[in-house]
Design a protein around this motif. Structure first.
Motif, PDB file in Angstrom:
ATOM      1  N   ASN A 229       2.366  -0.053  12.174  1.00 10.06           N
ATOM      2  CA  ASN A 229       1.875  -0.585  10.900  1.00 10.06           C
ATOM      3  C   ASN A 229       0.774  -1.613  11.131  1.00 10.06           C
ATOM      4  O   ASN A 229      -0.290  -1.563  10.519  1.00 10.06           O
ATOM      5  N   HIS A 236      -1.315   1.521   3.503  1.00 11.16           N
ATOM      6  CA  HIS A 236      -0.046   1.430   2.767  1.00 11.16           C
ATOM      7  C   HIS A 236      -0.050   0.332   1.709  1.00 11.16           C
ATOM      8  O   HIS A 236       0.802   0.317   0.833  1.00 11.16           O
ATOM      9  N   LEU A 240       2.739   0.663  -1.220  1.00  7.22           N
ATOM     10  CA  LEU A 240       3.981  -0.067  -0.961  1.00  7.22           C
ATOM     11  C   LEU A 240       3.945  -1.464  -1.576  1.00  7.22           C
ATOM     12  O   LEU A 240       4.953  -1.948  -2.077  1.00  7.22           O
ATOM     13  N   HIS A 241       2.791  -2.120  -1.537  1.00  7.28           N
ATOM     14  CA  HIS A 241       2.715  -3.505  -2.013  1.00  7.28           C
ATOM     15  C   HIS A 241       2.106  -3.622  -3.408  1.00  7.28           C
ATOM     16  O   HIS A 241       1.588  -4.673  -3.796  1.00  7.28           O
ATOM     17  N   ASP A 394       8.289  -3.559   3.279  1.00  7.06           N
ATOM     18  CA  ASP A 394       7.999  -2.857   4.539  1.00  7.06           C
ATOM     19  C   ASP A 394       9.288  -2.427   5.230  1.00  7.06           C
ATOM     20  O   ASP A 394       9.384  -1.331   5.762  1.00  7.06           O
TER      21      ASP A 394
HETATM   22 FE   FE2 Z   1       3.128  -4.033   4.667  1.00  6.95          FE
END
Ligand code: FE2
Ligand code: FES
Lengths: 464, 177
Positions: A229, A236, A240-241, A394
Motif C-alpha cells: 500500500n 485507493h 476506501l477513504h 485500511d
Molecule cells: Fe489508506
C-alpha cells in the motif's frame, strides 16, 4: 580435579560460523519463477498473502538478509537506554552501550535461552538472566556467572556473549540492522533512497525526533499488504477513504491526486509517492508554516535536492524494502480547521503469514515550536494509528489477503491484477525530466512501484 | 485511613446512582450504535478524551508504564464530532457492517469534586465481534472520568482510558471506549 566430559578427551566447544539460508525446494522454486513471470504480465498469485512455507522462506531470506528498521536514534538518547525490538519475528534488545555504540542483541541467554530482558523499555548497564544469573554487559559481552571460580574456571567469556546483529547503522536518524555478516553497507542498501531521506528528514542539523512511544496493534493481515500500500497505492484513497472527503477533512483534489502525485521507483524495491503541490503563502517546504520552515537551513542538501524543494515537491509516502514505510501529509482534525503537516514512520511486523503488528511512530522537528508539534501530533494520531480515521478502514481492506491466500480455489483460479498503468492501459508513462534519482511516472494511476517491490521480494527469495 | 474517614468520604446514594446510570446509558447508546445520540447527550463541549500508550516496564518504574506524550487517541469535542460524522457516512468501512459490542461497566467508584462535578472511575470490558465469525476481541481497561452537571444532566468532561494492553489486540479503534 578432572573434567566430567561425556567422553574422555572431548574438547570444550566453540561457536561455528553463521549458516546461510536453507535451500529452496523444487516446488517453491517453480512457484517463485511463476511469480516473476506473472509480474511481467501484471499479475500475482494470492498464495503470496498466506502460505506458512513461504512465510518461513521470507524469515530466512528477507529478514535475515536485508537491512531492517529497528528504531530511531532519539528513542535511545543515553548510554544504557534500551528497547525491545523485532527483526522478522525475533526479539532483540536495541541498546546504546556504555561506549555510546548502538547494539542489537538477541534477547536470549546463551545458557538455556531465557530472555535476559523483559521490560520493553528502560536503562541498564547490564542484563542479568533470571534463570541461573549469567550477566551480560549492555554491549552484549559476557560478564560473569554465579560461582564462576568453581563452575567456570576454564571458561572463555569472549565466546559466550549474547548473539548480536553483525551490522547496525543509522541514516538520518533511522536505525537499521542487518543479520547477514556479508551484507553491503546501509548506504549501499538504501541506495537512492538516501537522496529522498535527506530532503524529508535532513532539512536542518537538529533533524526530527520521535514523540511518545510507538502505537502497536494487531492487524489480521499479511505484512506485505501494508508495504504494498505505502510503496505506491495512491489509487485507493478515492474509494476506501471516501468518507473523509464526505465529511470535509480531505480535499477532493487531494484524493484524486489532480496532477499532483506520481511514483518514483528505486533499485532495491524501494519506492515513493511524490507530490507536487504548490503551497499557498506563507507555507514553505512540504507545507510547513513559517515558524517551522524558517528553521530549515538546508545545509546538508545539494543543488538538486534544493531544486526539488523549491519546486514544491514533497513525499506523501514510501516503503523501504522490506517493511518500513513513511507518511507525510496535511491533515485537519476537524472540517474548517487549518490543516497541519505531520510525519509518521510505520512498520509492518510479521506475526505468522496471517497477521502482522502495525507499529506507528510520530516524528516532529526538534526546531519547531511546541504548539506546532502538538497540533501535528494530534493530526497524525487522528488520521493514522489504531484510531486513525484513515487507517481504520485500511485494516479492513487488508483483511482480505489471508483468506484468499489460503484458499485452494483462489490458488487454482485467481491472480491479482497488477496491470494498472502498463503499456497501453492508460496515460501512465515514464517521465524523463526529473531532478532526482529513480524511475518516475507521469501520474499516480499505475502500479510500477508495487510491481517493482514484488519483483524484489521474489528475487530475494530465489537468490542463491 | 480510619473507618470514619471512609464513611465520610462515601458519595451520597443519589450522586453515586446518577453517575452509574450515566455510564450505563452511555454504554447502551454505544452498544446500540447510536453515535449521534451519544455525542449529543453524553459529551460536554469541554471534553478531553485520551487513551495513553502503555509500555511494559520493570516494577520499579511502574508509574511510567502509561505514556504522558503518546496516545492511541487524544480527542476533543470537535474531533469527536468528526469521528461521529464519519461513522454516519456510508463509507466508514471499519464499522460498516458495525461490530457487535457489549460494554460491561463495573467497579464504579464515585467521588464528589464540587457541587456539579464528580470523579468517576470504572472498569470497562468491551466485547467486539464483527462479520460472520465466532472470533472476537476484548478491550479491557480502567476509565477515569470527570463528569459535569450541565442543564440538569451529567456530561463527560474528561476521560482517561488506562488500557490493560501494550499491544492492542483489535484491528482498529473504530469503537469508542
Ligand atoms: Fe489508506
Ligand atoms: S538460562 Fe540464563 S543463566 Fe541459565
Amino acid at each position: 580435579m578432572t573434567e566430567l566430559n561425556e567422553k574422555p578427551g572431548t574438547r570444550v566447544g566453540r561457536h561455528t560460523g553463521t549458516v546461510g539460508p536453507g535451500p529452496l525446494n523444487g516446488s517453491m522454486q517453480t512457484f517463485l519463477s511463476e511469480v516473476q513471470s506473472d509480474l511481467v504480465q501484471g499479475m500475482l498469485s494470492p498464495r503470496v498473502l498466506n502460505d506458512p512455507e513461504l512465510h518461513q522462506v521470507e524469515l530466512d531470506r528477507i529478514f535475515t538478509k536485508c537491512w531492517v528498521f529497528v528504531g530511531h536514534v532519539s528513542e535511545i538518547p543515553n548510554n544504557g537506554d534500551y528497547l525491545l525490538r523485532y527483526v522478522g519475528e525475533d526479539q532483540f534488545i536495541l541498546v546504546r552501550d556504555e561506549q555510546g555504540e548502538i547494539q542489537l542483541l538477541f534477547n536470549s541467554c546463551m545458557h538455556r535461552g531465557s530472555p535476559v530482558c523483559r521490560a520493553e523499555k528502560g536503562n541498564s548497564s547490564h542484563f542479568r538472566c533470571p534463570y541461573h544469573g549469567w550477566i551480560y554487559k549492555n554491549s552484549g559481552d559476557w560478564n560473569g556467572a554465579p560461582q564462576r571460580a568453581r563452575a567456570y574456571r576454564k571458561f572463555d567469556g569472549a565466546d559466550w556473549g549474547l548473539r548480536k546483529a553483525p551490522h547496525v547503522d543509522s541514516y538520518q536518524g533511522l536505525i537499521f540492522a542487518c543479520l547477514d555478516p556479508d551484507a553491503v553497507s546501509l548506504r549501499e542498501y538504501l541506495g537512492d533512497m538516501c537522496w529522498y531521506l535527506d530532503v524529508l528528514l535532513g532539512l536542518n542539523e537538529q533533524g526530527m525526533t520521535t514523540v511518545g512511544d510507538p502505537h502497536r496493534w494487531a492487524v489480521p493481515s499479511n505484512w506485505k499488504s501494508g508495504a504494498d500500500n505505502f510503496v505506491g497505492d495512491a489509487y485507493h484513497v478515492i474509494a476506501l477513504h471516501q468518507s473523509l472527503e464526505e465529511i470535509g477533512v480531505l480535499g477532493g483534489d487531494v484524493a484524486r491526486g489532480v496532477g499532483s502525485n506520481f511514483h518514483v521507483a528505486l533499485d532495491g524495491g524501494h519506492g515513493l509517492i511524490v507530490t507536487h503541490m504548490p503551497m499557498p503563502e506563507p507555507l514553505g517546504y512540504m507545507g510547513f508554516p513559517p515558524e517551522v520552515h524558517s528553521t530549515f537551513d538546508l545545509k546538508g542538501l545539494d543543488a538538486d535536492q534544493r531544486a526539488f524543494l523549491d519546486a514544491d515537491h514533497g513525499v506523501v509516502g514510501f516503503t523501504i524494502f522490506p517493511n518500513l514505510s513513511f507518511f507525510r501529509s496535511f491533515g485537519a482534525t476537524e472540517p474548517g480547521k487549518p490543516p497541519t503537516t505531520f510525519t509518521l514512520l510505520r512498520q509492518w511486523q510479521p506475526k505468522g503469514p496471517e497477521n502482522f503488528e502495525l507499529w506507528n511512530w510520530s516524528l516532529e522537528w526538534k526546531s519547531a515550536p511546541k504548539e506546532f508539534n502538538d497540533a501535528a501530533y494530534r493530526a497524525g494520531v487522528s488520521s493514522f494509528g489504531p484510531s486513525g480515521i484513515f487507517e481504520q478502514d485500511d485494516t479492513v481492506a487488508w483483511a482480505g489477503g489471508p483468506p484468499t491466500g489460503r484458499s485452494v480455489f483462489a490458488r487454482k483460479t485467481m491472480k491479482f491484477n497488477y496491470q494498472m498503468g502498463m503499456e497501453g492501459m492508460g496515460d501512465y508513462a515514464i517521465r524523463e525530466d526529473w531532478i532526482g534519482p529513480g524511475t518516475v511516472s507521469t501520474t499516480p494511476w499505475g502500479e510500477m512501484n508495487q510491481r517493482r517491490w514484488w519483483h524484489q521480494w521474489a528475487d530475494r527469495l530465489m537468490a542463491q | 485511613m480510619t473507618v470514619e474517614q471512609v464513611i465520610t468520604a462515601l458519595p451520597s446514594v443519589e450522586l453515586e446512582r446518577s453517575c452509574i446510570q450515566f455510564l450505563y446509558r452511555e454504554a447502551e447508546l454505544l452498544d446500540n450504535t447510536d453515535y449521534s445520540g451519544w455525542f449529543e447527550t453524553c459529551l460536554s463541549e469541554g471534553l478531553e478524551y485520551r487513551i495513553p500508550i502503555r509500555t511494559t516496564r520493570v516494577r520499579t518504574s511502574r508509574d511510567a508504564e502509561f505514556s504522558t506524550t503518546g496516545f492511541h487517541m487524544t480527542d476533543t469535542y470537535g474531533t469527536m464530532r468528526t469521528r461521529v460524522n464519519r461513522l454516519l457516512t456510508e463509507h466508514a468501512w471499519a464499522e460498516d457492517p458495525p461490530s457487535r459490542t457489549r460494554r460491561v461497566v463495573t467497579n464504579v467508584r464515585v467521588r464528589e469534586l464540587g457541587p456539579d462535578t464528580a470523579e468517576v472511575k470504572s472498569y470497562l470490558t468491551l466485547y467486539r465481534s464483527q462479520g460472520d465469525t465466532t472470533e472476537y476481541d476484548l478491550i479491557v481497561g480502567e476509565r477515569q472520568d470527570v463528569l459535569g452537571m450541565e442543564d440538569g444532566a451529567w456530561r463527560l468532561r474528561s476521560r482517561l482510558v488506562l488500557l490493560d494492553h501494550t499491544i492492542l489486540g483489535t484491528a482498529n479503534l473504530g469503537v469508542f471506549l
